[in-house]
Design a protein around this motif. Structure first.
Motif, PDB file in Angstrom:
ATOM      1  N   VAL A 176       0.801  -1.228   0.000  1.00  0.00           N
ATOM      2  CA  VAL A 176       0.000   0.000   0.000  1.00  0.00           C
ATOM      3  C   VAL A 176       0.832   1.277   0.000  1.00  0.00           C
ATOM      4  O   VAL A 176       0.276   2.366  -0.162  1.00  0.00           O
ATOM      5  CB  VAL A 176      -0.966   0.034   1.210  1.00  0.00           C
ATOM      6  N   SER A 177       2.169   1.160   0.142  1.00  0.00           N
ATOM      7  CA  SER A 177       2.989   2.367   0.205  1.00  0.00           C
ATOM      8  C   SER A 177       4.246   2.284  -0.662  1.00  0.00           C
ATOM      9  O   SER A 177       4.445   3.118  -1.546  1.00  0.00           O
ATOM     10  CB  SER A 177       3.392   2.642   1.658  1.00  0.00           C
ATOM     11  N   HIS A 178       5.079   1.277  -0.428  1.00  0.00           N
ATOM     12  CA  HIS A 178       6.383   1.249  -1.080  1.00  0.00           C
ATOM     13  C   HIS A 178       6.291   0.962  -2.579  1.00  0.00           C
ATOM     14  O   HIS A 178       6.897   1.658  -3.386  1.00  0.00           O
ATOM     15  CB  HIS A 178       7.281   0.216  -0.398  1.00  0.00           C
ATOM     16  N   MET A 179       5.547  -0.075  -2.957  1.00  0.00           N
ATOM     17  CA  MET A 179       5.373  -0.372  -4.380  1.00  0.00           C
ATOM     18  C   MET A 179       4.654   0.760  -5.121  1.00  0.00           C
ATOM     19  O   MET A 179       5.104   1.176  -6.197  1.00  0.00           O
ATOM     20  CB  MET A 179       4.652  -1.712  -4.554  1.00  0.00           C
ATOM     21  N   PRO A 180       3.549   1.311  -4.587  1.00  0.00           N
ATOM     22  CA  PRO A 180       2.907   2.436  -5.285  1.00  0.00           C
ATOM     23  C   PRO A 180       3.825   3.627  -5.485  1.00  0.00           C
ATOM     24  O   PRO A 180       3.725   4.325  -6.499  1.00  0.00           O
ATOM     25  CB  PRO A 180       1.723   2.791  -4.371  1.00  0.00           C
ATOM     26  N   HIS A 181       4.739   3.865  -4.531  1.00  0.00           N
ATOM     27  CA  HIS A 181       5.646   5.000  -4.706  1.00  0.00           C
ATOM     28  C   HIS A 181       6.549   4.798  -5.909  1.00  0.00           C
ATOM     29  O   HIS A 181       6.770   5.718  -6.706  1.00  0.00           O
ATOM     30  CB  HIS A 181       6.493   5.211  -3.452  1.00  0.00           C
ATOM     31  N   LEU A 182       7.074   3.584  -6.055  1.00  0.00           N
ATOM     32  CA  LEU A 182       7.930   3.311  -7.209  1.00  0.00           C
ATOM     33  C   LEU A 182       7.149   3.394  -8.519  1.00  0.00           C
ATOM     34  O   LEU A 182       7.658   3.914  -9.518  1.00  0.00           O
ATOM     35  CB  LEU A 182       8.568   1.932  -7.068  1.00  0.00           C
ATOM     36  N   VAL A 183       5.924   2.889  -8.526  1.00  0.00           N
ATOM     37  CA  VAL A 183       5.105   2.960  -9.737  1.00  0.00           C
ATOM     38  C   VAL A 183       4.826   4.423 -10.080  1.00  0.00           C
ATOM     39  O   VAL A 183       4.891   4.828 -11.253  1.00  0.00           O
ATOM     40  CB  VAL A 183       3.797   2.168  -9.556  1.00  0.00           C
ATOM     41  N   ALA A 198       3.240  18.354 -24.806  1.00  0.00           N
ATOM     42  CA  ALA A 198       2.533  17.237 -24.177  1.00  0.00           C
ATOM     43  C   ALA A 198       2.359  17.478 -22.681  1.00  0.00           C
ATOM     44  O   ALA A 198       1.280  17.243 -22.124  1.00  0.00           O
ATOM     45  CB  ALA A 198       3.290  15.932 -24.415  1.00  0.00           C
ATOM     46  N   VAL A 199       3.412  17.967 -22.014  1.00  0.00           N
ATOM     47  CA  VAL A 199       3.356  18.184 -20.567  1.00  0.00           C
ATOM     48  C   VAL A 199       2.297  19.221 -20.210  1.00  0.00           C
ATOM     49  O   VAL A 199       1.633  19.133 -19.175  1.00  0.00           O
ATOM     50  CB  VAL A 199       4.739  18.604 -20.034  1.00  0.00           C
ATOM     51  N   ARG A 200       2.124  20.202 -21.077  1.00  0.00           N
ATOM     52  CA  ARG A 200       1.133  21.256 -20.801  1.00  0.00           C
ATOM     53  C   ARG A 200      -0.295  20.725 -20.802  1.00  0.00           C
ATOM     54  O   ARG A 200      -1.209  21.392 -20.324  1.00  0.00           O
ATOM     55  CB  ARG A 200       1.273  22.389 -21.822  1.00  0.00           C
ATOM     56  N   LEU A 201      -0.481  19.527 -21.321  1.00  0.00           N
ATOM     57  CA  LEU A 201      -1.815  18.931 -21.331  1.00  0.00           C
ATOM     58  C   LEU A 201      -2.129  18.178 -20.037  1.00  0.00           C
ATOM     59  O   LEU A 201      -3.221  17.629 -19.892  1.00  0.00           O
ATOM     60  CB  LEU A 201      -1.949  17.962 -22.512  1.00  0.00           C
ATOM     61  N   CYS A 202      -1.177  18.143 -19.100  1.00  0.00           N
ATOM     62  CA  CYS A 202      -1.386  17.404 -17.848  1.00  0.00           C
ATOM     63  C   CYS A 202      -2.650  17.876 -17.140  1.00  0.00           C
ATOM     64  O   CYS A 202      -2.862  19.080 -16.950  1.00  0.00           O
ATOM     65  CB  CYS A 202      -0.192  17.596 -16.911  1.00  0.00           C
ATOM     66  N   GLY A 203      -3.468  16.921 -16.743  1.00  0.00           N
ATOM     67  CA  GLY A 203      -4.678  17.218 -15.993  1.00  0.00           C
ATOM     68  C   GLY A 203      -4.628  16.591 -14.617  1.00  0.00           C
ATOM     69  O   GLY A 203      -3.570  16.166 -14.141  1.00  0.00           O
ATOM     70  N   GLN A 204      -5.799  16.508 -13.990  1.00  0.00           N
ATOM     71  CA  GLN A 204      -5.834  16.022 -12.615  1.00  0.00           C
ATOM     72  C   GLN A 204      -5.421  14.557 -12.509  1.00  0.00           C
ATOM     73  O   GLN A 204      -4.848  14.142 -11.504  1.00  0.00           O
ATOM     74  CB  GLN A 204      -7.239  16.210 -12.024  1.00  0.00           C
ATOM     75  N   GLY A 205      -5.700  13.779 -13.550  1.00  0.00           N
ATOM     76  CA  GLY A 205      -5.350  12.364 -13.495  1.00  0.00           C
ATOM     77  C   GLY A 205      -3.861  12.149 -13.319  1.00  0.00           C
ATOM     78  O   GLY A 205      -3.414  11.396 -12.440  1.00  0.00           O
ATOM     79  N   ILE A 206      -3.049  12.802 -14.133  1.00  0.00           N
ATOM     80  CA  ILE A 206      -1.605  12.631 -14.033  1.00  0.00           C
ATOM     81  C   ILE A 206      -1.080  13.249 -12.749  1.00  0.00           C
ATOM     82  O   ILE A 206      -0.114  12.757 -12.141  1.00  0.00           O
ATOM     83  CB  ILE A 206      -0.880  13.228 -15.274  1.00  0.00           C
ATOM     84  N   ARG A 207      -1.717  14.312 -12.262  1.00  0.00           N
ATOM     85  CA  ARG A 207      -1.307  14.889 -10.982  1.00  0.00           C
ATOM     86  C   ARG A 207      -1.565  13.916  -9.844  1.00  0.00           C
ATOM     87  O   ARG A 207      -0.749  13.778  -8.928  1.00  0.00           O
ATOM     88  CB  ARG A 207      -2.046  16.204 -10.730  1.00  0.00           C
ATOM     89  N   ASP A 208      -2.712  13.248  -9.881  1.00  0.00           N
ATOM     90  CA  ASP A 208      -3.027  12.263  -8.838  1.00  0.00           C
ATOM     91  C   ASP A 208      -2.021  11.121  -8.838  1.00  0.00           C
ATOM     92  O   ASP A 208      -1.539  10.696  -7.785  1.00  0.00           O
ATOM     93  CB  ASP A 208      -4.436  11.698  -9.044  1.00  0.00           C
ATOM     94  N   VAL A 209      -1.695  10.611 -10.017  1.00  0.00           N
ATOM     95  CA  VAL A 209      -0.820   9.447 -10.121  1.00  0.00           C
ATOM     96  C   VAL A 209       0.616   9.779  -9.713  1.00  0.00           C
ATOM     97  O   VAL A 209       1.310   8.948  -9.110  1.00  0.00           O
ATOM     98  CB  VAL A 209      -0.849   8.881 -11.559  1.00  0.00           C
ATOM     99  N   THR A 210       1.077  10.993  -9.999  1.00  0.00           N
ATOM    100  CA  THR A 210       2.487  11.327  -9.777  1.00  0.00           C
ATOM    101  C   THR A 210       2.743  12.146  -8.521  1.00  0.00           C
ATOM    102  O   THR A 210       3.897  12.474  -8.234  1.00  0.00           O
ATOM    103  CB  THR A 210       3.039  12.112 -10.986  1.00  0.00           C
ATOM    104  N   ARG A 211       1.726  12.470  -7.755  1.00  0.00           N
ATOM    105  CA  ARG A 211       1.907  13.347  -6.593  1.00  0.00           C
ATOM    106  C   ARG A 211       2.997  12.843  -5.653  1.00  0.00           C
ATOM    107  O   ARG A 211       3.886  13.588  -5.249  1.00  0.00           O
ATOM    108  CB  ARG A 211       0.590  13.480  -5.820  1.00  0.00           C
TER     109      ARG A 211
END
Length: 361
Positions: A176-183, A198-211
């Motif tokens: 629940v923590s270590h593996m998700p961080h690496l992903v 391409a980066v300028r198109l970032c929306g909430q989805g990519i922000r959630d995944v990479t936070r």
């Protein structure tokens, strides 16, 4: 608990010290970097003066790789009646202490399941652990008084105690923590050399995944080095899933209808399993997840806008269960997504429209 010694005044140690100090505990602070301990003291976390005698509880907030060394030193010097650590890995430090022949009746491994992307005492907060699980890993050898001191620590920090076996904890946090961080880091790494358009198109989805990929790499090297096996096992399974997903996507490119059908089935299976796993994530306050509906409101990026929306929702008698903000690219505006009970949607929409808010359908 009247007195405590926090060894390690980073984010977790200083946050615990702040919480204890606010509840009347005399807290002493120590760190390999005296300046960091002085900073924590200046924030109101306690005093960097050496205690005159043994304290009730010593809290070791060192990186996982150094926990055993710090604990062994503290226990050898008799600094406290009880000892806990707050590292994110539990099995390894305990085995190291046992290998040194230490009596572990006065020790219990713990792990507060809370944190931030930022580190250091300046990122600390007394309410960092409020409402969050705090894992305790007692054994048959753990002294009852020490367990009670650990429970008192958790209570002062307003966290929720969870008792687990140390190795079961390490497997759980790998999932629940270590593996998700690496992903998250792997996904964020795709952006490093991506085209700016391409980066300028970032929306909430990519922000959630990479936070969480914004966290300190040095800290995560310490964490992952202490729990590499369970994380590697999980990533092996993820890699197998990725291979199957790639094959399914390639099949969707085929001109053969049967292959495209197989590809569709493969992607559907991934998405279905994702849905099934996501609904198991606990909801508010650790309860079963609830299904909310979203009311999207357009706002200008101006001071007081969010406060006005929340106030207007409150006047309408609607409780906001959760909120997300999606910022518009290149504009001083955004979309506030208010999550509410389904039955509250028409009431909230009517109230906000009456007060001049633009609702996105």
């Amino acid at each position: 608990m009247r007195t405590a010694l926090v060894i390690g005044t980073g984010l977790i140690g200083t946050s615990a010290a702040l919480a204890l100090s606010q509840r009347g505990v005399t807290v002493h602070l120590a760190d390999h970097d005296p300046e960091q301990a002085r900073t924590a003291a200046a924030l109101g976390a306690g005093t960097d003066e050496v205690p005159e005698g043994p304290v009730d509880l010593a809290i070791v907030a060192a990186p996982p790789a150094h926990v055993a060394d710090v604990l062994a030193d503290a226990m050898g010097r008799g600094l406290a009646r009880g000892y806990v650590d707050v590292a994110s890995v539990k099995g390894g430090p305990r085995r190291e202490l046992l290998a040194r022949g230490l009596d572990l009746a006065a020790y219990i491994g713990t792990h507060p399941m809370s944190g931030r992307e930022k580190s250091g005492p300046l990122a600390a907060s007394a309410d960092l652990f409020e409402g969050r699980p705090w894992v305790l890993t007692p054994t048959r050898d753990t002294d009852t008084e020490v367990l009670n001191l650990a429970l008192e620590l958790v209570s002062h920090c307003r966290a929720v105690p969870v008792v687990m076996d140390a190795d079961a904890h390490d497997r759980a946090v790998a999932l629940v923590s270590h593996m998700p961080h690496l992903v998250s880091s792997l996904v964020a790494a795709r952006l490093e050399n991506a085209e700016e358009a391409a980066v300028r198109l970032c929306g909430q989805g990519i922000r959630d995944v990479t936070r969480i990929a914004a966290s300190d790499p040095a800290m995560w090297i310490d964490i992952l080095s202490a729990n590499p096996g369970p994380v590697a096992d999980l990533l092996t399974d993820v890699a197998a899933d990725l291979e199957e997903t790639v094959r399914a996507l390639r099949a969707l490119q085929s001109s053969d209808e049967d292959k495209r059908r197989e590809g569709t089935t493969g992607i559907q299976d991934v998405l279905r399993r994702g849905n099934a796993g996501q609904v198991r994530v606990p909801g508010k306050h650790g309860s079963a997840p609830r299904v909310y509906e979203t009311v999207a409101v357009l706002i200008d990026d101006q001071p007081g806008q969010l406060a006005r929306i929340f106030a207007d929702a409150g006047r309408a008698g609607v409780n906001i269960e959760d909120v997300r903000i999606e910022h518009a690219t290149g504009q001083q505006a955004g979309l506030v997504q208010l999550m509410v009970e389904p039955k509250a949607v028409p009431v909230l929409v009517a109230a906000l429209r009456e007060r001049g808010w633009a609702i996105r359908q």
